[in-house]
Scaffold this motif. Structure first.
Motif, short mmCIF file in Angstrom:
data_model
loop_
_atom_site.label_atom_id
_atom_site.label_comp_id
_atom_site.label_asym_id
_atom_site.label_seq_id
_atom_site.Cartn_x
_atom_site.Cartn_y
_atom_site.Cartn_z
N GLY A 42 -9.21 -12.25 4.66
CA GLY A 42 -7.90 -11.75 4.30
C GLY A 42 -6.77 -12.22 5.21
N PHE A 43 -7.05 -13.14 6.09
CA PHE A 43 -6.02 -13.69 6.98
C PHE A 43 -5.00 -14.42 6.13
CE2 PHE A 43 -4.20 -16.83 9.82
CZ PHE A 43 -4.07 -16.16 11.03
N GLN A 44 -3.73 -14.15 6.40
CA GLN A 44 -2.66 -14.80 5.67
C GLN A 44 -1.95 -15.78 6.60
OE1 GLN A 44 -0.25 -11.73 3.98
NE2 GLN A 44 -1.86 -11.06 2.59
N PHE A 45 -2.05 -17.06 6.26
CA PHE A 45 -1.45 -18.10 7.08
C PHE A 45 0.05 -18.17 6.82
CE2 PHE A 45 -5.87 -19.43 6.59
CZ PHE A 45 -6.21 -19.69 7.91
N LEU A 46 0.79 -18.54 7.85
CA LEU A 46 2.23 -18.71 7.73
C LEU A 46 2.55 -19.71 6.62
CD1 LEU A 46 5.02 -18.02 8.87
CD2 LEU A 46 4.74 -19.91 10.47
N GLU A 47 1.82 -20.81 6.58
CA GLU A 47 1.95 -21.80 5.52
C GLU A 47 0.60 -21.89 4.82
OE1 GLU A 47 3.48 -25.59 6.83
OE2 GLU A 47 4.68 -24.60 8.38
N SER A 48 0.47 -21.20 3.70
CA SER A 48 -0.85 -21.11 3.06
C SER A 48 -1.42 -22.47 2.69
CB SER A 48 -0.80 -20.20 1.83
OG SER A 48 0.11 -20.70 0.89
#
Length: 127
Positions: free
Chosen positions: A63-69
């Motif tokens: 569920g980690f959300q990257f700054l730039e997916s």
């Protein structure tokens, strides 16, 4: 009996000694040593690429959300090899590790888009 190449030693697990010895040699311009050293760098960065892909995949599953997916891990672009060749022709040879990095990986950005939850951090702890 001929001495084993740096690359074959690297593949059999003598990674630290191989890198230490290559660094001690300084700039390597003579063949076949140059190709041997570049093969070691390429194999190292191939492994880096595999590990980055795995890290990004696992973080997404958690569920980690990257700054730039779309920019968390960007593989090499089709034009990169020509760019590297042109760059080296104009400015000189890049260090092997830098050249090999850009032959395998375009960019990595593992920054999170928001504060990471305590639950996610705890799920990453192997203990």
């Amino acid at each position: 009996m001929p001495e084993q190449s740096f690359f074959s030693r690297y593949l059999t697990g003598d990674r630290k000694n191989v890198w230490d010895e290559l660094q001690a040699l300084g700039e390597i311009v003579e063949e076949p040593l140059r190709s041997d050293a570049l093969a070691v760098a390429r194999e190292t960065m191939r492994r880096v690429k595999i590990n980055l892909e795995l890290i990004v995949h696992r973080l997404k599953k958690l569920g980690f959300q990257f700054l730039e997916s779309d920019g968390a891990f960007v593989p090499v672009q089709f034009h990169t090899l020509q760019f590297l060749d042109d760059f080296e022709q104009q400015w000189g040879t890049l260090p092997f590790s830098v050249r090999a990095w850009y032959e395998c990986v375009h960019s990595v950005n593992l920054f999170a888009s928001k504060t990471i939850s305590k639950d996610l951090i705890q799920s990453l702890d192997p203990t």
